[in-house]
Design an enzyme around this catalytic site. Structure first.
Site, PDB file in Angstrom:
ATOM      1  N   ASP A   1      63.282  -5.861 -10.124  1.00  0.00           N
ATOM      2  CA  ASP A   1      62.139  -4.726 -10.164  1.00  0.00           C
ATOM      3  C   ASP A   1      61.248  -5.085 -11.346  1.00  0.00           C
ATOM      4  O   ASP A   1      61.825  -5.408 -12.707  1.00  0.00           O
ATOM      5  CB  ASP A   1      62.645  -3.091 -10.653  1.00  0.00           C
ATOM      6  CG  ASP A   1      63.242  -2.541  -9.253  1.00  0.00           C
ATOM      7  OD1 ASP A   1      62.621  -2.625  -8.272  1.00  0.00           O
ATOM      8  OD2 ASP A   1      64.345  -2.303  -9.527  1.00  0.00           O
TER       9      ASP A   1
ATOM     10  N   HIS B   1      60.224  -7.114  -6.701  1.00  0.00           N
ATOM     11  CA  HIS B   1      59.437  -6.007  -6.474  1.00  0.00           C
ATOM     12  C   HIS B   1      58.410  -5.847  -7.551  1.00  0.00           C
ATOM     13  O   HIS B   1      58.918  -5.245  -8.454  1.00  0.00           O
ATOM     14  CB  HIS B   1      60.358  -4.826  -6.268  1.00  0.00           C
ATOM     15  CG  HIS B   1      59.675  -3.352  -6.103  1.00  0.00           C
ATOM     16  ND1 HIS B   1      60.363  -2.337  -6.240  1.00  0.00           N
ATOM     17  CD2 HIS B   1      58.416  -3.266  -5.820  1.00  0.00           C
ATOM     18  CE1 HIS B   1      59.543  -1.100  -6.003  1.00  0.00           C
ATOM     19  NE2 HIS B   1      58.362  -1.821  -5.525  1.00  0.00           N
TER      20      HIS B   1
ATOM     21  N   MET C   1      55.845  -3.738  -9.412  1.00  0.00           N
ATOM     22  CA  MET C   1      55.142  -2.452  -9.754  1.00  0.00           C
ATOM     23  C   MET C   1      54.338  -2.826 -10.927  1.00  0.00           C
ATOM     24  O   MET C   1      54.378  -2.453 -12.143  1.00  0.00           O
ATOM     25  CB  MET C   1      56.424  -1.687 -10.131  1.00  0.00           C
ATOM     26  CG  MET C   1      57.389  -1.131  -9.012  1.00  0.00           C
ATOM     27  SD  MET C   1      58.704  -0.285  -9.321  1.00  0.00           S
ATOM     28  CE  MET C   1      59.718  -1.733  -9.580  1.00  0.00           C
TER      29      MET C   1
ATOM     30  N   ASP D   1      63.607   1.972  -0.836  1.00  0.00           N
ATOM     31  CA  ASP D   1      63.915   1.719  -2.221  1.00  0.00           C
ATOM     32  C   ASP D   1      63.930   3.061  -3.212  1.00  0.00           C
ATOM     33  O   ASP D   1      62.712   3.736  -3.322  1.00  0.00           O
ATOM     34  CB  ASP D   1      63.097   0.565  -3.058  1.00  0.00           C
ATOM     35  CG  ASP D   1      63.264   0.340  -4.387  1.00  0.00           C
ATOM     36  OD1 ASP D   1      64.355   0.676  -4.903  1.00  0.00           O
ATOM     37  OD2 ASP D   1      62.772  -0.390  -5.078  1.00  0.00           O
TER      38      ASP D   1
HETATM   39  C1  DX5 Z   1      62.591   2.144  -9.052  1.00  0.00           C
HETATM   40  C2  DX5 Z   1      62.967   0.939  -8.451  1.00  0.00           C
HETATM   41  C3  DX5 Z   1      64.399   0.821  -7.674  1.00  0.00           C
HETATM   42  C4  DX5 Z   1      65.503   1.492  -8.506  1.00  0.00           C
HETATM   43  C5  DX5 Z   1      66.626   1.848  -7.783  1.00  0.00           C
HETATM   44  O1  DX5 Z   1      61.255   1.925  -9.610  1.00  0.00           O
HETATM   45  O2  DX5 Z   1      62.058   0.280  -7.581  1.00  0.00           O
HETATM   46  O3  DX5 Z   1      64.657  -0.534  -7.275  1.00  0.00           O
HETATM   47  O4  DX5 Z   1      66.025   0.236  -9.472  1.00  0.00           O
HETATM   48  O5  DX5 Z   1      67.643   2.482  -8.225  1.00  0.00           O
HETATM   49  P1  DX5 Z   1      68.699   3.509  -7.543  1.00  0.00           P
HETATM   50  O6  DX5 Z   1      69.175   2.981  -6.300  1.00  0.00           O
HETATM   51  O7  DX5 Z   1      69.593   3.701  -8.840  1.00  0.00           O
HETATM   52  O8  DX5 Z   1      67.699   4.624  -7.400  1.00  0.00           O
HETATM   53 ZN    ZN Z   2      62.504  -1.693  -6.679  1.00  0.00          ZN
END
Ligand code: DX5
Ligand code: ZN
Length: 219
Positions: A36, A67, A69, A176
């Site tokens: 992330d 990913h 963001m 996700d």
């Molecule tokens: C949130 C991230 C996710 C996060 C998921 O912004 O994109 O990938 O790490 O974590 P869990 O599985 O703990 O919700």
């Molecule tokens: Zn993610």
């Protein structure tokens, strides 16, 4: 239905021991490693950069599922591709031309994904998913691990599953956020085939056991 892929998210790893934790999940039956990237603008948090991806690349042979963001992802895709990303997912909310960014990612020899936040309707991307290798449905507001799965997203997963099936193309449907052993049946039942799991895997005594049970979930 294709085989389920589990993608442990390193956001839930022990940051003081990132290499150790990446190694611990590198052979646990998860085909992806979810990374992330947050910029403090697109989401209200900061995380890693391309150097992090480069640093952990030698530790794992998994598909590095990056990913983004971030705002203006186009400015950063080359550095993530060069650092070792195998798949780069951008957010539809952060780009104005989805076909253009898919082409740019592919031109770097990397697979391309498109993601939408919980409040973005599936209809915003339906015309564009054909340009991508993966569609990512956020099942929490992006920015933080350890949140609860938003059950309302089940309908969106189903809409995108049926759109992908209609296209007849090899496009993965990833989810996700907030997915654990006790609720993984929901995204699976609605058609997801790549499951991101942060805390569920990294906080487990045996990540391999959690991954195995997730993959064996009957729907
Ligand atoms: C949130 C991230 C996710 C996060 C998921 O912004 O994109 O990938 O790490 O974590 P869990 O599985 O703990 O919700
Ligand atoms: Zn993610």
């Amino acid at each position: 239905m294709k085989e389920i892929i589990i993608a442990p998210s390193i956001l839930a790893a022990d940051m003081a021991n990132l290499g150790r934790d990446v190694e611990a999940v590198s052979n646990c039956g998860a085909d992806f490693l979810h990374i992330d990237i947050m910029d403090g603008h697109f989401v209200p948090n900061l995380s890693y950069c391309a150097d992090t991806v480069r640093a952990i690349r030698p530790i794992s042979k998994q598909i590095f599922d990056v990913h983004l963001m971030i705002e203006n992802p186009k400015a950063y895709i080359k550095s993530f591709a060069e650092a070792g990303a195998d798949l780069i997912t951008i957010h539809a909310e952060a780009v104005s031309d989805l076909k253009d960014i898919a082409d740019k990612i592919h031109s770097l020899g990397v697979k391309a994904g498109v993601s939408i936040k919980p409040k973005t309707d599936a209809s915003e991307i339906l015309d564009y998913i054909k340009y991508f290798d993966l569609v990512l449905v956020m099942t929490v507001e992006p920015g933080f691990g350890g949140q609860s799965y938003i059950e309302d997203m089940n309908k969106k997963i189903a809409v995108l599953r049926s759109a992908i099936d209609d296209l007849g193309k090899d496009i993965r449907l990833e989810v996700d956020g907030g997915i654990k052993l006790d609720n993984i049946h929901m995204p699976l039942e609605h058609g997801a085939d790549v499951i991101v799991a942060g805390s569920a895997v990294f906080k487990a005594k045996s990540p391999a056991e959690v991954v195995r049970k997730m993959k064996e979930t009957k729907i």
